[in-house]
Design an enzyme around this catalytic site. Structure first.
Site, PDB file in Angstrom:
ATOM      1  N   ASP A 188      46.787  42.381  47.889  1.00  0.00           N
ATOM      2  CA  ASP A 188      47.934  42.085  47.022  1.00  0.00           C
ATOM      3  C   ASP A 188      48.757  43.365  46.995  1.00  0.00           C
ATOM      4  O   ASP A 188      48.588  44.237  47.862  1.00  0.00           O
ATOM      5  CB  ASP A 188      47.465  41.670  45.614  1.00  0.00           C
ATOM      6  CG  ASP A 188      48.570  41.016  44.788  1.00  0.00           C
ATOM      7  OD1 ASP A 188      48.851  39.841  45.033  1.00  0.00           O
ATOM      8  OD2 ASP A 188      49.169  41.693  43.920  1.00  0.00           O
ATOM      9  N   LYS A 239      41.855  36.160  40.349  1.00  0.00           N
ATOM     10  CA  LYS A 239      42.692  37.331  40.628  1.00  0.00           C
ATOM     11  C   LYS A 239      41.977  38.571  40.123  1.00  0.00           C
ATOM     12  O   LYS A 239      41.119  38.494  39.233  1.00  0.00           O
ATOM     13  CB  LYS A 239      44.046  37.194  39.942  1.00  0.00           C
ATOM     14  CG  LYS A 239      45.155  38.030  40.579  1.00  0.00           C
ATOM     15  CD  LYS A 239      45.639  37.437  41.893  1.00  0.00           C
ATOM     16  CE  LYS A 239      46.770  38.255  42.502  1.00  0.00           C
ATOM     17  NZ  LYS A 239      47.290  37.644  43.724  1.00  0.00           N
TER      18      LYS A 239
END
Length: 444
Positions: free
Chosen positions: A166, A126
């Site tokens: 995201d 991430k």
């Protein structure tokens, strides 16, 4: 002291300033106790839990850029590469003022199990920045993205680490980042997913997380002798996940009646008008007050309150820890039968426990919102083969993946005598595959 408790104590000591990461680790390890206890001697000897809770590596870097007034601004960039036992690191880039290392670590840790559940060969990672694209011009966003990628490009690649979008990172941001990566590395490869269709993107990627959420929710209800058609649904958020969850729910015959953004929420007794919501959020990038102004059946409320609406199914699609214990009590009191997480860890541990104890079907985000990363992996496949699949082909693959995810977690829960506990089932099913690969590859 059990092995799980030993590792939890170590993780809490080493990461004391990262509450989101600690919450994620605690939730996962506690639900894995039946698996760990059955294999404690081997897992302890191989330090499996220490290895899976410690990132392979983490990067934090300065991102300088120039705003439209000529002022130099500085943000922080992050990338955490957590575990690549089953494939290249894969996980989105979050652009939001709240981003810090602890949040990126929690998201990366969750991504390990989410990616494993898809059955596709992708590991967990991430990244992101505390940059806020809201209110910025296209030129300012481009300046930030180019600076961000100038540093990030040193650590990623099509077979190493493949970031995606995201919160705050949509097609515009991915495009600017991809252009900069291509310019610096002189390589045209599938290093980012969520790209535009004209340069390697996949159909259904925009809709994937929202559609996937509904495919899994429908299957969960079906396997519990319930039908999604005719159900009233409360949805939080007004981004990609929420918009396309609302759209797919309507296609399935359900009636979504709420959505929300950072300032307030909408209740529409006639059902959310998806076309109007898209116009306001995707085109105008405006607030939900404009939705209420344009539609007489809608009520706008400041602040928080989505979960106060009477509903059959709740779909939290905004951000972490948005649904707390008081919200859970309200949902139960109003007769809610199912909660499926469209965002990453949007429900607090206390709220999750309360919902499960009161018979509410609960699908955790690492399973329910895996549609986005699953379609990202399908985009990677298309990039590698230099192919472009039709909308129907990708959508069909997505639906199959989400249905299989539910049955895998359902089967895992039953194997360890926790039938109906889909949180434990998801963690167990994701964990087993990753650990098998870790043990096969030795200490690395």
């Amino acid at each position: 002291m059990s092995y799980v408790d030993e590792v939890l104590a170590k993780v809490k000591t080493k990461n004391a300033s990262e509450p989101e990461f600690l919450q994620a680790v605690e939730e996962v390890l506690n639900s894995l106790r039946p698996v760990i206890d059955a294999n404690e001697e081997l897992y302890r000897k191989e330090a499996v839990l220490e290895r899976i809770t410690e990132p392979d590596r983490q990067f934090m870097f300065r991102v300088p850029w120039v705003d439209d007034k000529g002022q130099v601004q500085v943000n922080r960039g992050f990338r955490v590469q957590f575990n690549n036992s089953i494939g290249p690191y894969k996980g989105g880039l979050r652009l939001h003022p709240s981003v810090n290392l602890g949040i990126i670590k929690f998201l990366g840790f969750e991504q390990i199990f989410k990616n494993s559940l898809t059955s596709l060969p992708i590991g967990g990672g991430k990244g992101g920045s505390d940059f806020d694209p809201k209110g910025k011009s296209d030129r300012e966003v481009m300046a930030f993205c180019q600076s961000f990628m100038t540093e990030l490009c040193k650590y990623i690649g099509a077979d190493t680490d493949v970031p995606a979008g995201d919160i705050g990172t949509g097609a515009r941001e991915i495009g600017y980042m991809f252009g900069q990566y291509k310019k610096i590395r002189s390589v045209y490869e599938g290093v980012l997913t969520g790209k535009g269709l004209s340069y390697g993107g996949s159909l259904v990627r925009t809709e994937a997380t929202g559609y996937g959420l509904l495919y899994l929710t429908k299957e969960m209800l079906k396997c519990n002798a319930k039908d999604i058609a005719g159900k009233t649904i409360a949805v939080s958020g007004a981004g990609n996940v929420a918009i396309y969850a609302i759209q797919k729910a309507q296609q399935m015959g359900a009636k979504p009646v709420t959505c929300s953004d950072s300032t307030g929420w909408i209740y529409d007794s006639e059902g959310i008008d998806v076309a109007l919501l898209k116009e306001i959020k995707e085109v105008k990038r405006a607030r939900l007050t404009e939705y209420a102004a344009a539609r007489s059946s809608a009520e706008y409320h400041e602040g928080k309150g989505v979960w106060s609406v009477k509903c059959d199914v709740a779909l939290p699609c905004a951000t972490q820890n948005e649904l707390d214990l008081e919200d859970a009590k309200q949902l139960v009191a109003n007769g809610c039968i199912a909660v499926a997480e469209g965002a990453n860890m949007p429900t607090t541990l206390e709220a999750t426990k309360y919902l499960q104890e009161n018979g509410v079907l609960f699908a955790p985000g690492k399973a329910a919102n895996a549609g986005g990363v699953a379609t990202s992996a399908l985009e990677m496949s298309q990039n590698s083969e230099r192919l472009s699949w039709s909308f129907e082909e990708v959508d069909s693959k997505l639906e199959s993946i989400m249905v299989n995810i539910f049955h895998n977690l359902d089967d895992a829960a039953k194997r360890y005598n926790v039938a109906g506990d889909y949180v434990a089932g998801a963690n167990i099913a994701g964990f087993e595959k990753v650990v098998e690969a870790m043990l096969a590859q030795g200490v690395c």
